[in-house]
Scaffold this motif. Structure first.
Motif, PDB file in Angstrom:
ATOM      1  N   SER A   1     -10.449   4.274  -3.276  1.00  0.00           N
ATOM      2  CA  SER A   1      -9.295   3.609  -4.129  1.00  0.00           C
ATOM      3  C   SER A   1      -8.020   3.618  -3.243  1.00  0.00           C
ATOM      4  CB  SER A   1      -9.224   4.620  -5.371  1.00  0.00           C
ATOM      5  OG  SER A   1     -10.128   4.468  -6.130  1.00  0.00           O
ATOM      6  N   VAL A   2      -7.078   2.667  -3.539  1.00  0.00           N
ATOM      7  CA  VAL A   2      -5.718   2.423  -3.290  1.00  0.00           C
ATOM      8  C   VAL A   2      -4.793   2.360  -4.170  1.00  0.00           C
ATOM      9  CG1 VAL A   2      -4.587   0.892  -1.709  1.00  0.00           C
ATOM     10  CG2 VAL A   2      -6.779   1.354  -0.946  1.00  0.00           C
TER      11      VAL A   2
ATOM     12  N   PRO B   1     -11.974  -0.892   1.056  1.00  0.00           N
ATOM     13  CA  PRO B   1     -11.133  -1.238   1.859  1.00  0.00           C
ATOM     14  C   PRO B   1     -11.156  -1.401   3.465  1.00  0.00           C
ATOM     15  CG  PRO B   1     -10.021   0.711   0.949  1.00  0.00           C
ATOM     16  CD  PRO B   1     -11.351   0.325   0.384  1.00  0.00           C
TER      17      PRO B   1
ATOM     18  N   ARG C   1      -0.634   4.575  -0.716  1.00  0.00           N
ATOM     19  CA  ARG C   1      -1.623   5.588  -0.340  1.00  0.00           C
ATOM     20  C   ARG C   1      -3.069   5.329  -0.722  1.00  0.00           C
ATOM     21  NH1 ARG C   1       0.280   8.219  -4.896  1.00  0.00           N
ATOM     22  NH2 ARG C   1      -1.413   8.827  -6.125  1.00  0.00           N
ATOM     23  N   SER C   2      -4.117   5.546   0.254  1.00  0.00           N
ATOM     24  CA  SER C   2      -5.341   5.371   0.131  1.00  0.00           C
ATOM     25  C   SER C   2      -5.953   6.828   0.080  1.00  0.00           C
ATOM     26  CB  SER C   2      -5.911   4.661   1.430  1.00  0.00           C
ATOM     27  OG  SER C   2      -7.312   4.637   1.305  1.00  0.00           O
ATOM     28  N   ASP C   3      -6.815   7.012  -1.005  1.00  0.00           N
ATOM     29  CA  ASP C   3      -7.573   8.352  -1.273  1.00  0.00           C
ATOM     30  C   ASP C   3      -8.589   8.742  -0.409  1.00  0.00           C
ATOM     31  OD1 ASP C   3      -9.523   6.919  -2.528  1.00  0.00           O
ATOM     32  OD2 ASP C   3      -9.129   7.869  -4.414  1.00  0.00           O
TER      33      ASP C   3
ATOM     34  N   VAL D   1       0.814  -1.192   0.133  1.00  0.00           N
ATOM     35  CA  VAL D   1      -0.052  -0.041  -0.197  1.00  0.00           C
ATOM     36  C   VAL D   1       0.690   1.211  -0.026  1.00  0.00           C
ATOM     37  CG1 VAL D   1      -1.777   1.302   1.475  1.00  0.00           C
ATOM     38  CG2 VAL D   1      -1.994  -1.150   1.229  1.00  0.00           C
TER      39      VAL D   1
ATOM     40  N   TRP E   1     -10.600  -8.090   0.320  1.00  0.00           N
ATOM     41  CA  TRP E   1      -9.285  -7.432   0.920  1.00  0.00           C
ATOM     42  C   TRP E   1      -8.911  -8.287   2.004  1.00  0.00           C
ATOM     43  CZ3 TRP E   1      -7.746  -2.579  -0.917  1.00  0.00           C
ATOM     44  CH2 TRP E   1      -8.505  -1.864  -1.939  1.00  0.00           C
TER      45      TRP E   1
END
Length: 108
Positions: free
Chosen positions: A38-39, A55, A32-34, A30, A80
């Protein structure tokens, strides 16, 4: 009973283009996660993948996703799984290549 009718193909970012529209399984680091589902992650072959879906929180450093391969190096994730903060990405990547090569009959 284990459902084997629709297995998810092991992929890295390079192999995903061969499976667009099919169920795939990929491990990512990982990045970044927005926050909107979305990742952005780094595949086991060091390329970027975009994972879309819902996620779990919190995410660990490494995550495995199962979902449908889309175009533009993306996966619409259904499942996930947090894998923790350490993963032997080289070994996982080797398994992806074997599962899509001469030994794919052993995986699917």
């Amino acid at each position: 009973m284990l459902d084997t009718s629709n297995p998810a193909v092991l992929v890295n970012a390079d192999l995903i283009r061969m499976h667009i529209g099919r169920r795939v399984r990929a491990a990512i680091q990982v990045i970044r996660s927005d926050g909107s589902g979305s990742v952005i992650g780094k595949s086991t072959d060091e390329q970027q993948l975009v994972i879309k879906g819902h996620p779990p929180a919190p995410l660990t450093t490494f995550v495995e996703v199962i979902g449908v391969a889309g175009s533009n190096q993306s996966i619409e994730a259904e499942i996930w799984t947090n894998l923790g903060d350490n993963l032997d990405t080289a070994s996982y990547d080797s398994i992806c290549k074997l599962a899509n090569g001469e030994f794919k009959h052993m995986f699917y």
